[in-house]
Design a protein around this motif. Structure first.
Motif, PDB file in Angstrom:
ATOM      1  N   SER A 135       0.813  -1.219   0.000  1.00 26.28           N
ATOM      2  CA  SER A 135       0.000   0.000   0.000  1.00 26.28           C
ATOM      3  C   SER A 135       0.843   1.264   0.000  1.00 26.28           C
ATOM      4  O   SER A 135       0.422   2.302  -0.536  1.00 26.28           O
ATOM      5  CB  SER A 135      -0.940   0.000   1.209  1.00 26.28           C
ATOM      6  OG  SER A 135      -0.209  -0.047   2.419  1.00 26.28           O
ATOM      7  N   SER A 158       0.709   4.423  -4.504  1.00 26.57           N
ATOM      8  CA  SER A 158       0.073   5.742  -4.621  1.00 26.57           C
ATOM      9  C   SER A 158       1.149   6.828  -4.669  1.00 26.57           C
ATOM     10  O   SER A 158       1.248   7.671  -3.774  1.00 26.57           O
ATOM     11  CB  SER A 158      -0.877   5.996  -3.443  1.00 26.57           C
ATOM     12  OG  SER A 158      -1.909   5.038  -3.400  1.00 26.57           O
ATOM     13  N   ASP A 189      -2.566  -1.149  -9.972  1.00 25.80           N
ATOM     14  CA  ASP A 189      -1.652  -0.894  -8.858  1.00 25.80           C
ATOM     15  C   ASP A 189      -0.217  -1.275  -9.223  1.00 25.80           C
ATOM     16  O   ASP A 189       0.730  -0.633  -8.769  1.00 25.80           O
ATOM     17  CB  ASP A 189      -2.103  -1.673  -7.617  1.00 25.80           C
ATOM     18  CG  ASP A 189      -3.388  -1.110  -7.028  1.00 25.80           C
ATOM     19  OD1 ASP A 189      -3.680   0.073  -7.297  1.00 25.80           O
ATOM     20  OD2 ASP A 189      -4.089  -1.836  -6.315  1.00 25.80           O
ATOM     21  N   ASP A 239      -9.116  10.192  -1.983  1.00 27.50           N
ATOM     22  CA  ASP A 239      -9.358   8.846  -1.460  1.00 27.50           C
ATOM     23  C   ASP A 239      -9.250   8.804   0.067  1.00 27.50           C
ATOM     24  O   ASP A 239      -9.993   8.065   0.728  1.00 27.50           O
ATOM     25  CB  ASP A 239      -8.355   7.863  -2.078  1.00 27.50           C
ATOM     26  CG  ASP A 239      -8.680   7.539  -3.524  1.00 27.50           C
ATOM     27  OD1 ASP A 239      -9.817   7.786  -3.945  1.00 27.50           O
ATOM     28  OD2 ASP A 239      -7.785   7.043  -4.240  1.00 27.50           O
ATOM     29  N   ARG A 263      -9.354   3.714  -3.071  1.00 28.86           N
ATOM     30  CA  ARG A 263      -8.374   3.817  -4.136  1.00 28.86           C
ATOM     31  C   ARG A 263      -9.078   4.117  -5.444  1.00 28.86           C
ATOM     32  O   ARG A 263      -9.962   3.365  -5.867  1.00 28.86           O
ATOM     33  CB  ARG A 263      -7.562   2.519  -4.236  1.00 28.86           C
ATOM     34  CG  ARG A 263      -6.304   2.625  -5.092  1.00 28.86           C
ATOM     35  CD  ARG A 263      -5.444   1.376  -4.952  1.00 28.86           C
ATOM     36  NE  ARG A 263      -5.137   1.121  -3.559  1.00 28.86           N
ATOM     37  CZ  ARG A 263      -5.301  -0.053  -2.974  1.00 28.86           C
ATOM     38  NH1 ARG A 263      -5.797  -1.062  -3.644  1.00 28.86           N
ATOM     39  NH2 ARG A 263      -4.980  -0.214  -1.697  1.00 28.86           N
TER      40      ARG A 263
END
Length: 339
Positions: free
Chosen positions: A119, A123, A179, A250, A278
């Protein structure tokens, strides 16, 4: 800014330009360390171990051909530019493939949904570019200045090269292609930043003059080289800017969805493992024993809380994944588009 001497120029060329022959000392060292770093990073991500991932950062040799690209650009040495770029690209492919291999062997049932190592690398934002620019500057500065070379291990830890590639490979195996692309973007961001800052530092320390005095091949440096490097950094900054806005949106969505999910889970004595968002999709991880609370009830609760335009992905840890699109009152058991 004082320039470097002939000895420093030779040292930098020897340190950054990996020999062409596969069996050479520098080439064998690069590929062996890269493969080991890829295994360590992938295992660290699968095990969600920060210490293991940091170990992979220290071992990883990718900084060498990346800074080698910057040095070759400054020296206008086309052969070494091509070779260094190919080493970076080939090394990246190797790490992704090793990550895919370990993903096929040890991918968790939740497809890394609750993995903090994953995670944190899917991003990328503008702040990551700024950090990479600063870290790349330190790396090039430490290479030029032997009196501060002991900072290089810290640079290796600060700049993230192999772990994002390992994450890319792992996410490909669980079909989270978007992702996987985001983690690859983080790697590209770091590479662009290191090349840009390395080029500026080497120019500032007049490495070209020192290399010429040392009898090393030095071509004609053109302003378009700097323009091309700047263009690459700006090109990377565009999706990072979009990502920064998306991450902020988000985070607000996840904060709004958390209390709604908690109230829904309490009705069935279930436990919320995670609430994230997301790309405008609410991602909820839930733990508990059968019977499960109805996914449609959570969909309705989100709609009632003003989140009717957000899709919902509900993952039962160790069980099924329910996909509840916005604008509907039904949920299906399937893989969602964010995978």
């Amino acid at each position: 800014m004082a320039g470097v001497g002939e000895a420093a120029a030779r040292r930098m060329v020897d340190a950054l330009f990996i020999e062409r022959a596969w069996g050479s000392r520098s080439a064998s060292r690069f590929w062996v360390l890269l493969a080991l770093a890829a295994v360590i990073a992938s295992a660290g991500v699968v095990g969600d171990s920060t210490a293991t991932v940091i170990g992979a950062m220290i071992v990883a040799p990718l900084m060498t051909p990346i800074l080698g690209t910057a040095l070759a650009l400054v020296l206008a040495d086309r052969a070494h530019v091509v070779r260094s770029v190919l080493l970076v690209f080939g090394g990246a492919v190797v790490v992704v493939l090793i990550g895919m291999l370990l993903g096929w062997i040890a991918a968790p049932p939740d497809a890394f949904a609750s993995n903090s190592q994953v995670s944190s690398r899917i991003s990328p934002r503008l702040i990551d570019l700024l950090a990479a620019l600063a870290t790349g500057t330190v790396g090039a500065f430490a290479l030029v200045r032997t009196d501060i070379s002991d900072t290089l291990p810290g640079v290796a830890i600060a700049i993230s090269l192999v772990p994002p590639l390992a994450v890319t490979g792992l996410l490909i195996t669980v079909h989270r292609y978007h992702d996987a692309g985001e983690s690859a973007l983080l790697f590209a961001t770091n590479v662009a930043a290191i090349v840009a800052t390395g080029t500026l530092v080497f120019l500032g320390y007049r490495v070209r003059d020192a290399a010429r005095e040392a009898g090393l091949p030095v071509g004609t440096f053109h302003g378009r080289t700097l323009a091309a490097v700047a263009a690459v950094v700006l090109l990377v900054a565009v999706p990072l800017t979009t990502g920064t806005v998306s991450v902020a949106r988000d985070r607000a969505l996840a904060a709004d969805a958390r209390p709604v999910a908690d109230r829904w889970a309490e009705a069935g004595a279930w436990q919320i493992a995670s609430v994230d968002a997301r790309n405008g999709v609410v991602l909820v991880g839930v733990l508990g024993l059968p019977p499960q609370p109805a996914p449609t009830a959570l969909r309705a609760a989100l709609d009632g809380a003003g989140m009717g335009d957000a899709d919902l992905q509900l993952r039962l840890v160790g069980g099924r994944t329910h996909w509840c699109p916005a604008g509907t009152v039904t949920c299906t058991v399937e893989r969602s588009p964010v995978d």
